[in-house]
Motif scaffolding. Structure first.
Motif, PDB file in Angstrom:
ATOM      1  N   THR A  26      38.688   9.414 -37.594  1.00  0.00           N
ATOM      2  CA  THR A  26      37.788   8.269 -37.699  1.00  0.00           C
ATOM      3  C   THR A  26      36.754   8.306 -36.596  1.00  0.00           C
ATOM      4  OG1 THR A  26      39.496   6.926 -38.739  1.00  0.00           O
ATOM      5  CG2 THR A  26      37.657   5.747 -37.727  1.00  0.00           C
ATOM      6  N   ILE A  27      35.497   8.103 -36.994  1.00  0.00           N
ATOM      7  CA  ILE A  27      34.386   8.059 -36.055  1.00  0.00           C
ATOM      8  C   ILE A  27      33.427   6.977 -36.520  1.00  0.00           C
ATOM      9  CG2 ILE A  27      33.230   9.945 -37.284  1.00  0.00           C
ATOM     10  CD1 ILE A  27      31.929  10.753 -34.633  1.00  0.00           C
ATOM     11  N   TRP A  28      32.908   6.178 -35.581  1.00  0.00           N
ATOM     12  CA  TRP A  28      31.942   5.138 -35.917  1.00  0.00           C
ATOM     13  C   TRP A  28      30.573   5.754 -36.092  1.00  0.00           C
ATOM     14  CZ3 TRP A  28      32.514   0.254 -37.403  1.00  0.00           C
ATOM     15  CH2 TRP A  28      33.762  -0.325 -37.204  1.00  0.00           C
ATOM     16  N   GLU A  29      29.836   5.265 -37.057  1.00  0.00           N
ATOM     17  CA  GLU A  29      28.483   5.756 -37.312  1.00  0.00           C
ATOM     18  C   GLU A  29      27.655   5.648 -36.028  1.00  0.00           C
ATOM     19  OE1 GLU A  29      25.165   5.323 -40.762  1.00  0.00           O
ATOM     20  OE2 GLU A  29      26.070   3.469 -40.057  1.00  0.00           O
ATOM     21  N   GLY A  30      26.956   6.739 -35.693  1.00  0.00           N
ATOM     22  CA  GLY A  30      26.079   6.769 -34.523  1.00  0.00           C
ATOM     23  C   GLY A  30      26.770   7.156 -33.229  1.00  0.00           C
ATOM     24  N   THR A  31      28.098   7.198 -33.206  1.00  0.00           N
ATOM     25  CA  THR A  31      28.798   7.611 -31.993  1.00  0.00           C
ATOM     26  C   THR A  31      29.143   9.092 -32.070  1.00  0.00           C
ATOM     27  OG1 THR A  31      31.003   7.050 -32.843  1.00  0.00           O
ATOM     28  CG2 THR A  31      29.796   5.320 -31.658  1.00  0.00           C
ATOM     29  N   GLN A  32      29.459   9.679 -30.923  1.00  0.00           N
ATOM     30  CA  GLN A  32      29.789  11.102 -30.881  1.00  0.00           C
ATOM     31  C   GLN A  32      31.242  11.295 -30.504  1.00  0.00           C
ATOM     32  OE1 GLN A  32      26.859  12.760 -28.147  1.00  0.00           O
ATOM     33  NE2 GLN A  32      25.636  13.417 -29.896  1.00  0.00           N
ATOM     34  N   ILE A  33      31.794  12.387 -31.006  1.00  0.00           N
ATOM     35  CA  ILE A  33      33.168  12.760 -30.671  1.00  0.00           C
ATOM     36  C   ILE A  33      33.218  14.277 -30.534  1.00  0.00           C
ATOM     37  CG2 ILE A  33      33.906  12.886 -33.082  1.00  0.00           C
ATOM     38  CD1 ILE A  33      36.650  11.815 -32.143  1.00  0.00           C
ATOM     39  N   GLU A  34      33.959  14.739 -29.549  1.00  0.00           N
ATOM     40  CA  GLU A  34      34.158  16.179 -29.381  1.00  0.00           C
ATOM     41  C   GLU A  34      35.456  16.582 -30.060  1.00  0.00           C
ATOM     42  OE1 GLU A  34      34.352  19.675 -25.986  1.00  0.00           O
ATOM     43  OE2 GLU A  34      34.647  17.599 -25.369  1.00  0.00           O
ATOM     44  N   VAL A  35      35.382  17.619 -30.877  1.00  0.00           N
ATOM     45  CA  VAL A  35      36.561  18.149 -31.558  1.00  0.00           C
ATOM     46  C   VAL A  35      36.758  19.580 -31.078  1.00  0.00           C
ATOM     47  CG1 VAL A  35      37.637  18.658 -33.776  1.00  0.00           C
ATOM     48  CG2 VAL A  35      36.074  16.710 -33.570  1.00  0.00           C
ATOM     49  N   GLN A  36      37.976  19.899 -30.669  1.00  0.00           N
ATOM     50  CA  GLN A  36      38.292  21.241 -30.179  1.00  0.00           C
ATOM     51  C   GLN A  36      39.156  21.982 -31.181  1.00  0.00           C
ATOM     52  OE1 GLN A  36      40.242  20.228 -26.492  1.00  0.00           O
ATOM     53  NE2 GLN A  36      38.384  20.650 -25.332  1.00  0.00           N
ATOM     54  N   CYS A  37      38.884  23.271 -31.305  1.00  0.00           N
ATOM     55  CA  CYS A  37      39.712  24.160 -32.118  1.00  0.00           C
ATOM     56  C   CYS A  37      40.560  24.969 -31.133  1.00  0.00           C
ATOM     57  CB  CYS A  37      38.832  25.079 -32.956  1.00  0.00           C
ATOM     58  SG  CYS A  37      39.764  26.089 -34.123  1.00  0.00           S
ATOM     59  N   VAL A  38      41.857  24.741 -31.158  1.00  0.00           N
ATOM     60  CA  VAL A  38      42.764  25.377 -30.211  1.00  0.00           C
ATOM     61  C   VAL A  38      43.523  26.493 -30.922  1.00  0.00           C
ATOM     62  CG1 VAL A  38      44.693  25.004 -28.627  1.00  0.00           C
ATOM     63  CG2 VAL A  38      42.984  23.199 -28.969  1.00  0.00           C
ATOM     64  N   VAL A  39      43.426  27.685 -30.348  1.00  0.00           N
ATOM     65  CA  VAL A  39      44.066  28.875 -30.914  1.00  0.00           C
ATOM     66  C   VAL A  39      45.118  29.361 -29.923  1.00  0.00           C
ATOM     67  CG1 VAL A  39      43.629  31.232 -31.750  1.00  0.00           C
ATOM     68  CG2 VAL A  39      41.890  29.465 -32.032  1.00  0.00           C
ATOM     69  N   ASN A  40      46.188  29.993 -30.430  1.00  0.00           N
ATOM     70  CA  ASN A  40      47.202  30.500 -29.513  1.00  0.00           C
ATOM     71  C   ASN A  40      46.534  31.309 -28.391  1.00  0.00           C
ATOM     72  OD1 ASN A  40      47.098  32.100 -32.140  1.00  0.00           O
ATOM     73  ND2 ASN A  40      47.989  33.672 -30.788  1.00  0.00           N
ATOM     74  N   SER A  41      46.886  30.991 -27.156  1.00  0.00           N
ATOM     75  CA  SER A  41      46.194  31.544 -25.986  1.00  0.00           C
ATOM     76  C   SER A  41      46.407  33.041 -25.792  1.00  0.00           C
ATOM     77  CB  SER A  41      46.637  30.801 -24.730  1.00  0.00           C
ATOM     78  OG  SER A  41      48.031  30.948 -24.538  1.00  0.00           O
ATOM     79  N   ASN A  42      47.401  33.609 -26.431  1.00  0.00           N
ATOM     80  CA  ASN A  42      47.665  35.044 -26.255  1.00  0.00           C
ATOM     81  C   ASN A  42      46.991  35.909 -27.331  1.00  0.00           C
ATOM     82  OD1 ASN A  42      49.324  34.171 -28.337  1.00  0.00           O
ATOM     83  ND2 ASN A  42      51.072  35.452 -27.719  1.00  0.00           N
ATOM     84  N   ASN A  65      31.258  29.000 -26.397  1.00  0.00           N
ATOM     85  CA  ASN A  65      32.404  29.823 -26.788  1.00  0.00           C
ATOM     86  C   ASN A  65      32.976  29.427 -28.147  1.00  0.00           C
ATOM     87  OD1 ASN A  65      33.653  27.438 -26.190  1.00  0.00           O
ATOM     88  ND2 ASN A  65      34.879  28.247 -24.507  1.00  0.00           N
ATOM     89  N   LYS A  66      32.305  28.482 -28.836  1.00  0.00           N
ATOM     90  CA  LYS A  66      32.626  28.058 -30.206  1.00  0.00           C
ATOM     91  C   LYS A  66      33.949  27.317 -30.342  1.00  0.00           C
ATOM     92  CE  LYS A  66      28.992  30.320 -31.673  1.00  0.00           C
ATOM     93  NZ  LYS A  66      27.745  29.740 -31.301  1.00  0.00           N
ATOM     94  N   THR A  67      34.642  27.026 -29.245  1.00  0.00           N
ATOM     95  CA  THR A  67      35.942  26.365 -29.358  1.00  0.00           C
ATOM     96  C   THR A  67      35.843  24.859 -29.540  1.00  0.00           C
ATOM     97  OG1 THR A  67      36.151  26.173 -26.962  1.00  0.00           O
ATOM     98  CG2 THR A  67      37.128  28.125 -28.000  1.00  0.00           C
ATOM     99  N   SER A  68      34.664  24.283 -29.321  1.00  0.00           N
ATOM    100  CA  SER A  68      34.530  22.838 -29.539  1.00  0.00           C
ATOM    101  C   SER A  68      33.181  22.533 -30.171  1.00  0.00           C
ATOM    102  CB  SER A  68      34.694  22.067 -28.227  1.00  0.00           C
ATOM    103  OG  SER A  68      33.624  22.325 -27.356  1.00  0.00           O
ATOM    104  N   ILE A  69      33.146  21.375 -30.803  1.00  0.00           N
ATOM    105  CA  ILE A  69      31.933  20.939 -31.474  1.00  0.00           C
ATOM    106  C   ILE A  69      31.799  19.436 -31.258  1.00  0.00           C
ATOM    107  CG2 ILE A  69      33.000  20.525 -33.727  1.00  0.00           C
ATOM    108  CD1 ILE A  69      30.421  22.030 -34.812  1.00  0.00           C
ATOM    109  N   ILE A  70      30.581  18.967 -31.126  1.00  0.00           N
ATOM    110  CA  ILE A  70      30.343  17.535 -30.977  1.00  0.00           C
ATOM    111  C   ILE A  70      29.752  17.025 -32.280  1.00  0.00           C
ATOM    112  CG2 ILE A  70      29.048  15.755 -29.762  1.00  0.00           C
ATOM    113  CD1 ILE A  70      29.418  17.358 -27.229  1.00  0.00           C
ATOM    114  N   LEU A  71      30.447  16.053 -32.868  1.00  0.00           N
ATOM    115  CA  LEU A  71      30.006  15.451 -34.119  1.00  0.00           C
ATOM    116  C   LEU A  71      29.419  14.078 -33.845  1.00  0.00           C
ATOM    117  CD1 LEU A  71      33.086  16.157 -36.394  1.00  0.00           C
ATOM    118  CD2 LEU A  71      30.918  17.384 -36.369  1.00  0.00           C
TER     119      LEU A  71
END
Length: 146
Positions: A26-42, A65-71
């Motif tokens: 859930t995100i409110w219209e006009g606000t931003q949120i950072e979403v991270q894609c976490v992959v096994n560290s090894n 590094n493409k691991t996060s995106i701001i929506l």
């Protein structure tokens, strides 16, 4: 003559998750949120990460590094899926998906020739036979529009 043997250690992508992990997200219209894609560290070599919003590739808007995106909450993105797809070692990608729930401040409810505007923080209970509308929620207001 001495021989040298070079060994390369590879570890496939086997665990992918999103942070925050909410589904729907859930995100409110006009606000931003950072979403991270976490992959096994090894994972070796470093995985390639691709982001999709619906069917649109949005990787170019991701962090370096493409691991996060701001929506930014946009009502046109409501109910679209956000996908993080990652792969290494020429294997099929591992993908994690969430659905966006974009909430806006107001929405319009229509019935026949009448339109009403409600706060999205409110819920509506409609009694069909009596054409009565009950509004409950944080803003407690109902406005009839012509």
């Amino acid at each position: 003559m001495p021989y040298f043997l070079s060994l390369t250690n590879t570890v496939d992508v086997h665990n992918v998750s999103l942070v925050p992990s909410d589904n729907p997200l859930t995100i409110w219209e006009g606000t931003q949120i950072e979403v991270q894609c976490v992959v096994n560290s090894n994972a070796v070599p470093t995985p390639t990460i691709t982001w999709y919003l619906g069917s649109t590739n949005i990787t170019s808007t991701a962090s370096i590094n493409k691991t996060s995106i701001i929506l930014t909450g946009n009502r046109q993105d409501n109910n679209k899926t956000l996908n993080c797809s990652t792969t290494n070692n020429n294997k099929p990608p591992k993908t994690v998906v969430t659905t966006l729930n974009v909430e806006c401040k107001y929405f319009i409810f229509r019935e026949k020739n009448r339109r009403f505007i409600f706060s999205s923080r409110a819920s509506i209970n409609r009694q069909t036979n009596k054409q009565k509308y009950l509004l409950s929620g944080t803003e407690q207001r109902l406005q009839k529009l012509s």
